[in-house]
Design a protein around this motif. Structure first.
Motif, short mmCIF file in Angstrom:
data_model
loop_
_atom_site.label_atom_id
_atom_site.label_comp_id
_atom_site.label_asym_id
_atom_site.label_seq_id
_atom_site.Cartn_x
_atom_site.Cartn_y
_atom_site.Cartn_z
N ALA A 1 0.83 -1.21 0.00
CA ALA A 1 0.00 0.00 0.00
C ALA A 1 0.86 1.26 0.00
O ALA A 1 0.48 2.28 -0.58
CB ALA A 1 -0.93 -0.01 1.21
N GLY B 1 -3.22 1.08 -2.01
CA GLY B 1 -2.49 2.29 -1.68
C GLY B 1 -2.79 3.45 -2.60
O GLY B 1 -2.83 4.61 -2.18
N ARG C 1 2.04 3.24 6.28
CA ARG C 1 2.14 1.83 5.89
C ARG C 1 3.57 1.31 6.02
O ARG C 1 3.78 0.13 6.31
CB ARG C 1 1.63 1.63 4.47
CG ARG C 1 0.16 1.89 4.28
CD ARG C 1 -0.68 1.11 5.25
NE ARG C 1 -2.09 1.19 4.92
CZ ARG C 1 -3.08 0.68 5.65
NH1 ARG C 1 -2.79 0.06 6.77
NH2 ARG C 1 -4.33 0.79 5.28
#
Length: 435
Positions: free
Chosen positions: A69, A124, A372
């Motif tokens: 992501a 993402g 992330r």
């Protein structure tokens, strides 16, 4: 001109606009669904393909939960500012569907890993675009309600994902393949619905202004503009403290929670998944009845504080209370409600409010990427730490992150409730950034 004169007239949001909000918010259902599908199946894939706990950590770190992501966010955020919000939420799901199909039919570790990475990149890219689009199109007096729709979708995804895991549990790996295929179907439907959605009005105005003035715009313009304005540095640090620290905990909870429950004494996979259904059902309820209902009406500072405090209480009970159903149910109730009122919903709201239109999505992408990455770094070692030092010692790290996020969000919460994005922009920069 008075402040009241600057405020746009309140208008009722038409149902067609709510349809657009819901369609775009489905990125969050798909994101959460991808994480939970992997969380409920990692042990099964481990048994089927014979890899060790180290590889479990690597797969988790490369997924939609972490580095996968992060890569998508860093690409998708700037592209969203350069080519438009619609460009991203039109094409990201195609990548997601390819990844979902690869996992559905994978026959070895390599195909599983590629599918996980593709789904992560798509998630993402899509989530920052969805948060940005929803906030830009929402009425000022209903911004929290509309942004909360994305959080609601994010909450429903795990509730359904864990429920499906219970239903298909007896099928083993085949059941996990079914869950990933269901994500493919949802993504395909969402992609079809999104094809007819309009572009963000604010992005079109911004782009028209750039064309009028002859401004040179590139892939890096959003990030360069974001970092060149020192006022943005404080906002980036604030939001990373709120969301990045909280999400480092939530990321482990999302994908490794079955292992955490096992460490806390709950070994039945069915009972673990039932407890997670309760967690996420309460998250959805708290999002709808709490954040969406009151985020535009009461002090956001204290609403955030209440949610963050419940999260700390949840982990204190799970880590230090005697093992048993009381501590597990207390954790589920407190953590579920906390997630509905807390950091992620406010992150989506505040990130849209605190940055100018011309680099709003780039800011989303950068923050989502960094958050992330933080999850990914801990995910690399989380399974090993859990088995080597135990839940109590690992829990001290978790509590430290949650307490820090609580303090940062409560102390520095911005007062933006009821203001238009243009008003907030004028207050922060002294003049409208995209003027």
């Amino acid at each position: 001109m008075s402040v009241n004169a600057m405020k746009p007239a309140k208008t009722r949001r038409p149902m067609s606009a709510w349809k657009a909000t819901i369609a775009v918010a489905m990125s969050n259902y798909i994101e959460a669904g991808a994480i939970i599908a992997l969380a409920t199946s990692l042990s099964l894939w481990q048994g089927a393909f014979g890899f060790d706990d180290g590889m479990v950590g690597i797969i988790a770190a490369l997924s939609a939960n972490a580095f996968g992501a992060a890569i998508g966010a860093m690409i998708g955020g700037p592209l969203c500012d350069r080519l438009g919000r619609k460009f991203i939420y039109t094409y990201d799901l195609i990548v997601f569907m390819v990844g979902a199909l690869m996992i559905t039919f994978c026959t070895n570790l390599a195909l599983l890993l590629i599918g996980v990475i593709l789904m992560g990149i798509a998630v993402g890219a899509g989530v920052p675009a969805s948060w940005t689009y929803i906030a830009e199109e929402a009425p000022s007096e209903q911004r929290a309600a509309h942004v909360g729709t994305a959080q609601l979708a994010w909450s429903i995804g795990p509730a359904i994902g864990f429920a499906l895991a219970i239903l298909v549990g007896p099928l083993g790996v085949t059941g996990s393949r079914i869950i990933f295929f269901h994500l493919f179907v949802i993504a395909a439907i969402t992609w079809w619905v999104r094809r007819g959605l309009p572009e963000s009005t604010k992005w079109k105005e911004q782009r028209a202004e750039e064309i009028r003035t002859g401004a040179k715009v590139s892939f890096f313009s959003g990030v360069a503009g974001l970092l060149s304005e020192r006022k943005n540095w404080g906002a980036l640090a604030f939001l990373l403290g709120v969301y990045g620290l909280w999400n480092t905990v939530a990321g482990q909870s999302g994908i490794f929670q079955p292992r955490v429950y096992e460490a806390a004494g709950l070994e039945s996979a069915t009972q673990q998944n039932l407890l997670q259904v309760l967690v996420w059902t309460l998250t959805a309820a708290a999002t709808y009845f709490g954040f969406m209902r009151y985020g535009d009406r009461v002090s956001r500072r204290w609403l955030y504080f209440g949610g963050a405090l419940l999260g700390v209480v949840a982990w204190v009970v799970l880590i230090f209370a005697p093992p048993g159903m009381f501590s597990l149910f207390t954790f589920a109730i407190c953590w579920g409600i906390s997630a509905g009122l807390g950091a992620q919903a406010f992150y989506g709201l505040w990130t849209a409010e605190l940055f100018a239109t011309k680099y709003r999505a780039s800011a989303q992408g950068m923050l989502f990427m960094l958050a992330r990455v933080m999850v990914g770094l801990l995910s690399l070692v989380f399974p090993v730490l859990l088995s080597s030092i135990g839940l109590t010692k690992l829990g001290l790290i978790i509590l430290g992150l949650l307490v820090a996020a609580l303090l940062i969000g409560t102390i520095w919460a911005p007062e933006t409730r009821g203001k238009s994005l243009e008003e907030i922009e004028a207050e922060r920069y002294g003049t409208k950034e995209n003027a």
